[in-house]
Enzyme design. Structure first.
Site, PDB file in Angstrom:
ATOM      1  N   PRO A   2       0.838  -1.340  -0.002  1.00 22.39           N
ATOM      2  CG  PRO A   2      -0.824  -1.591   1.503  1.00 22.39           C
ATOM      3  CD  PRO A   2       0.479  -1.980   1.158  1.00 22.39           C
ATOM      4  CD  GLU A   3       3.338   2.833  -4.234  1.00 23.21           C
ATOM      5  OE1 GLU A   3       3.301   3.811  -4.874  1.00 23.21           O
ATOM      6  OE2 GLU A   3       4.150   1.762  -4.905  1.00 23.21           O
ATOM      7  CE  LYS A  58       5.121   4.327   0.777  1.00 26.17           C
ATOM      8  NZ  LYS A  58       5.499   3.456  -0.226  1.00 26.17           N
ATOM      9  NE  ARG A 265      10.247  -1.800  -5.037  1.00 22.19           N
ATOM     10  CZ  ARG A 265       9.269  -1.078  -4.384  1.00 22.19           C
ATOM     11  NH1 ARG A 265       9.797  -0.125  -3.377  1.00 22.19           N
ATOM     12  NH2 ARG A 265       8.061  -1.077  -4.617  1.00 22.19           N
TER      13      ARG A 265
END
EC number: 3.2.2.23
Length: 275
Positions: A2-3, A58, A265
């Site tokens: 979740p960002e 976050k 990434r």
């Protein structure tokens, strides 16, 4: 993972249901998350009233009179709200680790299949929490502006995508939204950060804000586990221009989207449109 849009979506979902309410009990089914939950959390929170809920980067923040509950969703976490009229309150499975039960019967349930999130109690000054005190500005705030970004990037030789994902530069711009923002700004993720002109920084600030706002409007992205407080999936993934679209046509030029690894990434971009 979740960002920011997913965390903001969660915040907007839980706040109306728990602000002003008093904790009656806490059910701890699993203490071992990224950091172990205080086993006395139930005793600590019982009888305390939630004053407000917020977000920093976050992290979700549940504020009480003399302390805060800091919640991070980790890789696969979510918070669900169950009301007394919901027959599913008593139904939990092995991934439902914590229930915070309020005096009116409302339950806030923390679910985390990969157990990489966190629920931390803190009684110091909120801004001085070790996880919060060194964070950069919020991307949707006025502090994240052209002048700020231009100055910060001038001192950095690393790839602009890595700088954009650094929480000391700006918080909450994770991998998905960094890819999408750079594409819409026409900037290669590999460009050295200190090579960006001021007008490019202005465009990047604009696209970051636009992408994040749109993602929040659509409930965030659901690629695997994320659901909002009602158990619904987000649908921003339907609007991806490059992320997850390796070898698919670029929506602008028709060329193929490329996938490479940058900073460990997955990085998606169009070599024709992004320079």
């Amino acid at each position: 993972m979740p960002e920011l849009p997913e965390v903001e979506t969660t915040l907007r979902g839980i706040a109306p249901h728990i602000e002003g309410k008093t904790v009656e009990a806490v059910v701890l089914r699993q203490l071992k998350l990224r950091w172990q939950i205080n086993p006395d959390l139930g005793e600590i929170l019982s009888g305390r009233q939630v004053l407000s809920c917020g977000r920093r980067a976050k992290y979700l923040i549940v504020r009480f009179q003399t302390g805060i509950l800091l919640i991070h969703l980790g890789m696969s976490g979510s918070l669900r709200i169950f009301t007394p009229s919901d027959g599913r309150i008593g139904r939990s499975d092995r991934h439902d680790h914590v229930d915070i039960v309020f005096s009116d019967g409302t339950v806030m349930r923390y679910r985390d299949p990969r157990k990489f999130g966190a629920i931390l109690w803190y009684e110091g000054i909120e801004e001085h929490h070790p996880l919060l005190e060194k964070l950069g500005p919020e991307p949707l705030s006025e502090a994240f502006c052209t002048d700020y970004l231009y100055v910060r990037l001038k001192a950095q030789k690393r790839a602009v995508k890595l700088a954009l994902m650094d929480n000391a530069v700006v918080v909450g711009v994770g991998n998905i939204y960094a890819n999408e923002s750079l594409f819409r700004a026409g900037i290669s993720p590999h460009r050295p950060a200190n090579r960006l002109k001021k007008k490019e920084c202005a465009l990047l600030v604009e696209t970051v804000k636009a992408v994040l706002r749109r993602a929040i409007e659509t409930g965030g992205s659901t690629l695997r586990d994320f659901v909002d407080s009602d158990g619904k999936s987000g649908y921003f993934q339907q609007e991806y221009t490059v992320y997850g679209r390796h070898n698919q046509p670029c929506p602008q030029c028709g060329g193929l989207v490329v996938k490479e690894t940058l900073g460990q990434r997955g990085t998606f971009y169009c070599p024709n449109c992004q320079k």
